[in-house]
Enzyme design. Sequence first.
Site, short mmCIF file in Angstrom:
data_model
loop_
_atom_site.label_atom_id
_atom_site.label_comp_id
_atom_site.label_asym_id
_atom_site.label_seq_id
_atom_site.Cartn_x
_atom_site.Cartn_y
_atom_site.Cartn_z
N HIS A 7 31.08 33.24 10.10
CA HIS A 7 29.77 33.75 10.19
C HIS A 7 29.40 34.67 9.04
O HIS A 7 29.85 36.29 9.11
CB HIS A 7 29.32 33.70 11.15
CG HIS A 7 27.51 33.94 11.21
ND1 HIS A 7 27.33 34.71 11.30
CD2 HIS A 7 26.59 33.10 11.06
CE1 HIS A 7 25.90 35.32 12.02
NE2 HIS A 7 25.43 34.16 10.91
N ASP A 36 24.48 32.92 2.87
CA ASP A 36 23.03 32.24 2.96
C ASP A 36 22.31 32.90 1.38
O ASP A 36 23.52 33.49 0.74
CB ASP A 36 22.43 33.54 3.85
CG ASP A 36 22.91 34.09 5.31
OD1 ASP A 36 22.11 32.91 6.66
OD2 ASP A 36 23.94 34.65 5.47
N HIS A 49 21.78 37.33 3.33
CA HIS A 49 21.14 36.85 4.21
C HIS A 49 20.10 37.35 3.90
O HIS A 49 18.76 36.39 4.46
CB HIS A 49 22.12 37.91 5.62
CG HIS A 49 20.92 37.47 6.88
ND1 HIS A 49 20.62 37.91 7.38
CD2 HIS A 49 21.17 36.47 7.60
CE1 HIS A 49 20.07 37.43 8.34
NE2 HIS A 49 20.71 35.44 8.30
N GLU A 101 22.88 27.82 3.37
CA GLU A 101 22.18 28.31 3.93
C GLU A 101 21.03 28.72 3.21
O GLU A 101 20.76 29.71 2.62
CB GLU A 101 21.69 29.31 5.29
CG GLU A 101 20.10 29.34 6.34
CD GLU A 101 20.43 30.18 7.61
OE1 GLU A 101 21.12 30.39 8.36
OE2 GLU A 101 18.80 30.33 8.23
#
Length: 226
Positions: A7, A36, A49, A101
């Site tokens: 992650h 991200d 992020h 993402e």
Amino acid sequence: MPMNVAHRGASGYEPENTVLSFRRALEMGADAIGIDVHVCASGEVVVFHDDTVDRTTDGFGKVSEMNLHALRALDAGKGERIPTLQETLDFVGSRMKIDIELKETGCAAPVREILKYAVDQGRSYDDFFISSFIRPELETMRSLSSDVRLSVLFNWMTQHRALEFAESIGAYSVNADFTLVDADLVRAVHEKGMKLFVWTVNEKEDIDRMRALEVDAIFSNYPDRV
Ligand code: G3P
């Protein structure tokens, strides 16, 4: 075995969303990284992020209002620079899959261009997952490509009709906050022919519980624990 997704890279050990954290994930045997992306003021897709650089760098300001040159001048931790999506793809190569993402509206089209280029260069769409909480962005991505694997993110606040939406866009997976996951959810997702990915699972007992439930991927800041 569930897919082991680091992650933001191995962010329990190295600065999140940096090449250092991606390298650490690779060394720890991760199958994939979850990153991200935003589009910065000069149009590049950057791996980051938050909406602002304040928390994780030595600067301040909104990512969308800074150009690549300004973003590059920042220290993202341990002297690391904020990577672009293209640099991240180049670094990872075919060694790990990448969950990308989309953090804001407007990311889908430029990300699609980068993926298309990667596929033209010999990569496979199967090496990537495009995830988002922003449902219109996922719809845009689907309208641009029928080949991209889409993942619908949801948590306690955004779970309403998530599975139905995922089905409607032909999603590959739904990606749930792991605290929402039980056997009924696993069964419901699998009955619809989709995968269930879970995030962000850092404690060993939670990782063991997710594995026992037979989820398909576990996102963790500690890929060595997965
Ligand atoms: O991709 C799963 C997880 O990363 C979603 O939450 O806040 O880490 O982007 P967040």
